[in-house]
Scaffold this active site. Structure first.
Site, PDB file in Angstrom:
ATOM      1  N   ASP A 126       0.850  -1.191   0.000  1.00 28.98           N
ATOM      2  CA  ASP A 126       0.000   0.000   0.000  1.00 28.98           C
ATOM      3  C   ASP A 126       0.888   1.243   0.000  1.00 28.98           C
ATOM      4  O   ASP A 126       2.037   1.193   0.415  1.00 28.98           O
ATOM      5  CB  ASP A 126      -0.997  -0.004   1.172  1.00 28.98           C
ATOM      6  CG  ASP A 126      -0.366  -0.480   2.470  1.00 28.98           C
ATOM      7  OD1 ASP A 126       0.868  -0.638   2.529  1.00 28.98           O
ATOM      8  OD2 ASP A 126      -1.120  -0.695   3.441  1.00 28.98           O
ATOM      9  N   GLU A 130      -5.470   3.430   4.187  1.00 27.50           N
ATOM     10  CA  GLU A 130      -5.870   4.059   5.455  1.00 27.50           C
ATOM     11  C   GLU A 130      -7.345   4.439   5.487  1.00 27.50           C
ATOM     12  O   GLU A 130      -7.892   4.667   6.559  1.00 27.50           O
ATOM     13  CB  GLU A 130      -5.024   5.318   5.712  1.00 27.50           C
ATOM     14  CG  GLU A 130      -3.542   5.046   5.901  1.00 27.50           C
ATOM     15  CD  GLU A 130      -3.225   4.295   7.193  1.00 27.50           C
ATOM     16  OE1 GLU A 130      -4.141   4.093   8.005  1.00 27.50           O
ATOM     17  OE2 GLU A 130      -2.056   3.919   7.366  1.00 27.50           O
TER      18      GLU A 130
HETATM   19 ZN    ZN Z   1      -2.229   2.677   9.090  1.00 25.32          ZN
HETATM   20 ZN    ZN Z   2      -0.725   0.552   7.436  1.00 25.33          ZN
END
Ligand code: ZN
Ligand code: ZN
Length: 422
Positions: A84, A154
């Site tokens: 990510d 997130e």
């Molecule tokens: Zn995080």
């Molecule tokens: Zn994370």
């Protein structure tokens, strides 16, 4: 504990030492140029550039800023590795020479500080390194490698956005989906478990309706401040009184807002809360208990309207496939030595990583890589102060670069190689 020598290294990993300075500069670059969720243009471009240079077929802009690299290397299984890319609206306070001073405009138009306080900069660097190593050593394995750089972990949006944008239709279905996260723990160690690895998370907003009045005449009001206070206290009883000792759940009220002035009773109050659970049954019970308590407190106060409960976001439970976990742990033990591979409890953090395996109906495994200086960790443990180490999302979260960088790249390559035969 015996300090068994590591088995002879995988030929794919042989060039890693000479690659580390370049990976370190990539890490520092990404760290000092953090981007908010769904704004990862620069980070995505860096990832795409690295994948292209390594010989991958690269697709950019998937689900916004997502990047997918495909490397076909003969007949064999397909392995997906995921990183990510997003950072957080947090003011970095690590004091590092490469600390972020970046600000950005968030969705509500506010200027916010931005920093990589969850360590996704490390994830990007690990995957860039592992992709390069595997691409440069094609004779050593067979199969198809899928390198996925996803936006917006997130905010629980990125995996969904990539899937909605055709990830499952446009790319070969993986035989396994693999991902990792840097966490508090001795650097050089990897940790995981079969089954639930990160929790389901549910965020709710609750509007409590009362009746405003002059502060001197409470009899004319239905006071939402008292209603909210009673609700908050009562919600604390869910985990302590309704969840069994062997089960686990977290209910945290992160926001409680009402009123503006000391002598005015407001019309309403707002509660924002977050729930973490590791089991679908427990999750359903906790969410039902919240609704029950919120409605009962409002009714007990004589509220003119039922409270309004809105879902803010939801992360599914992230469950490691049992067979795939076993295979992975065996590969990690053989490479790192058993003393560097730990079994951990499920983490109360949440991840949208699980969506890839769930939606593709394919096994997935997620694990943690320690990022704490091993001496600092050992001392904190001796002094029973582990809870004081800066955790992910803290403004002081700063993984040590070495050996964290190396261990994460090794873990990804070893994991991929467990599925891709020579
Ligand atoms: Zn995080
Ligand atoms: Zn994370």
């Amino acid at each position: 504990m015996s300090n068994a020598p590591l088995p002879s290294p995988d030929p794919v990993l042989a060039p890693l030492d000479s690659m580390l300075p370049d990976l370190e500069s990539l890490y520092k670059d990404v760290h000092s140029h953090p981007e908010l969720s769904m704004q990862e243009k620069r980070t995505g471009a860096l990832a795409a550039e690295r994948l292209r240079a390594a010989g991958f077929d690269v697709t950019t802009g998937l689900g916004g800023t997502g990047v997918v690299g495909v490397l076909r290397n003969g007949e064999g299984p397909t392995v997906m590795l995921r990183a990510d890319m997003d950072a957080l609206p947090v003011q970095e306070a690590t004091g590092l020479p490469y600390a972020s001073t970046v600000t950005a405009t968030d969705r509500t138009g506010h200027t916010v500080p931005v920093s990589h306080m969850c360590g996704h900069d490390m994830h990007v660097t690990w995957l860039a390194g592992a992709s390069r190593l595997l691409a440069d050593a094609r004779p050593a394995w067979r199969g198809t490698l899928l390198a996925v750089f996803q936006p917006a972990e997130e905010t629980a949006e990125g995996a969904k956005a990539m899937i909605a944008d055709g990830l499952l239709e446009r790319f070969p279905k993986p035989d396994v989906v693999l991902g990792q996260h840097v966490m508090v723990g001795p650097a050089g160690m990897v940790a995981g478990r079969p089954g639930a690895i990160t929790s389901a998370a549910d965020s709710l907003q609750i509007r409590l309706f009362g009746r405003g009045a002059h502060g001197s005449m409470p009899q004319a009001s239905i006071d939402p401040v008292v209603m909210a206070a009673a609700t908050v206290m009562r919600l604390q009883g869910i985990v302590s009184r309704e969840v069994a000792a062997a089960e686990a759940a977290v209910v945290t009220i992160g926001a409680l807002q009402a009123g503006t002035k000391e002598n005015v009773i407001p019309d309403e109050a707002l509660i924002k809360l977050n729930v973490r659970t590791f089991d679908e049954g427990v999750r359903a019970r906790v969410l039902a208990a919240i609704e029950r308590i919120v409605n009962a407190e409002a009714e007990g106060s004589g509220a003119p309207r039922k409270p309004e409960i809105t879902v803010l976001d939801h992360y599914p439970l992230n469950r490691n496939d049992l067979e795939a976990s076993e295979k992975l742990v065996a590969a990690f033990r053989a490479y790192f030595g058993a003393e560097r591979v730990r079994e951990t409890g499920p983490a109360p953090t949440s991840e949208d990583f699980g969506s890839f395996g769930t939606d593709w109906h394919t096994p997935s495994v997620f694990w943690f890589v320690g990022g704490t200086d091993p001496r600092v960790y050992a001392q904190a443990k001796r002094e029973n102060r582990l809870q004081e180490l800066p955790v992910n999302h803290s403004p002081k979260f700063a993984p040590v670069l070495h050996p964290t960088l190396r261990t994460g790249v090794e873990a990804l390559v070893v994991a991929a190689r467990a599925w891709m035969p020579a």
